[in-house]
Design a protein around this motif. Structure first.
Motif: not given
Length: 316
Positions: A31-44
């Motif tokens: 869950l946390w690895k997937d969240a970190f991957r999404r955060l890296r692609k989120n400009p906000q």
């Protein structure tokens, strides 16, 4: 791995032709690895992380970045009743001076450290109290749950800042009282959030498996139910840091922060800048801007983390 093809028409012998096997190298992610991957692609999320990172660097490196101490008054001789030097008017003071003769840039840097300490400690107090109540209510339920949640409802009925002001007024002035007041005001938020998250985990397969193995209720709660319920609480803690910075400034602005008038703290700087708005508006504008940007950074990061951990957005 190979597969033998049937004999080719007109051929004298059978030929074994290798057939490549495509293997699926992909694997499940946590869950946390997937969240970190999404955060890296989120400009906000990136913008929030940059703001928070700069804030932390300034706060932690304040002794190295600030030219003067938080309560030093090196420019007292430049202050007059009708004039306070502003940007670049006096050599060595790029942002000017405050009403007491302190270096405004150094005061802002030390104010970041004060806001960080108050924000982190008050959030830790609220988180610890909320975890304790949430674990008891969400893990055991029954009459204990009802009693705790009714008390939490009473606290939630009072506006957060008003509750903090009331507690700080009872405890007296000072940074410690401010941290206790802000932390206690955040306890019911964490408690209700953790309780809801733990209740949603009761019917999960791993809970049924743990019960089948004969584990005690306490072991199931601490080792299985609690770790899987902390995601929303961690997100809320990030958002609470932004609220804590604002609340700390508000309590100092109201005179509950204690300390000397010239002490470097953003809320206190706003308090003593009111009388000089006409001749030195930067004394109020710059601390207010620091508070707003810091709160914005934590809010952007917290909201992005909430979206990254949300099952509905992860499925898209």
């Amino acid at each position: 791995m190979s597969t033998t093809l049937p004999p080719q028409p007109g051929g004298d012998t059978d030929v074994a032709a290798p057939v490549p096997v495509v293997r699926d190298s992909g694997g499940g992610t946590s869950l946390w690895k997937d969240a970190f991957r999404r955060l890296r692609k989120n400009p906000q999320a990136i913008a929030g992380a940059v703001i928070v990172g700069l804030f932390l660097l300034v706060a932690l490196l304040a002794p190295l970045l600030a030219r003067y101490g938080g309560e030093e008054l090196p420019g007292r001789t430049y202050i007059t009743p009708t004039h306070i030097p502003g940007f670049g008017e006096v050599d060595g003071f790029p942002l000017g001076l405050d009403r007491f003769g302190g270096d405004l840039l150094s005061k802002l840097i030390w104010g970041a450290q004060a806001s960080l300490v108050i924000g982190v400690i008050s959030t830790a107090i609220g988180l610890a109290g909320g975890l304790l109540l949430g674990i008891i209510a969400g893990g055991f339920g029954g009459k204990i749950d009802n009693v705790i949640m009714r008390c939490v409802d009473i606290l939630l009925s009072v506006p957060n800042l008003l509750l903090a002001v009331s507690i700080a007024a009872i405890l007296g002035q000072g940074a410690f009282a401010v941290m206790i007041a802000i932390g206690v005001a955040q306890v019911p938020i964490f408690a209700r959030l953790l309780r809801s998250s733990m209740i949603s985990q009761r019917s999960a397969d791993y809970m049924l498996a743990a019960q089948t193995l004969g584990l005690s209720r306490g072991a199931i709660i601490i080792n299985h139910q609690l770790p899987n319920s902390l995601g929303p609480v961690i997100v809320q803690a990030t958002l609470t840091l932004a609220t804590a910075v604002i609340d700390a400034a508000a309590l100092s602005f109201l005179g509950l922060g204690g300390g000397r008038p010239q002490t470097a703290e953003w809320g206190r700087m706003l308090t003593y800048a009111q009388a000089e708005l006409g001749i030195a508006p930067q004394l109020a504008f710059l601390p207010g801007l620091c508070i707003a940007i810091t709160a914005l950074g934590f809010t952007l990061l917290g909201e992005s983390l909430r979206e990254a951990l949300d099952p509905k957005t992860r499925a898209k």
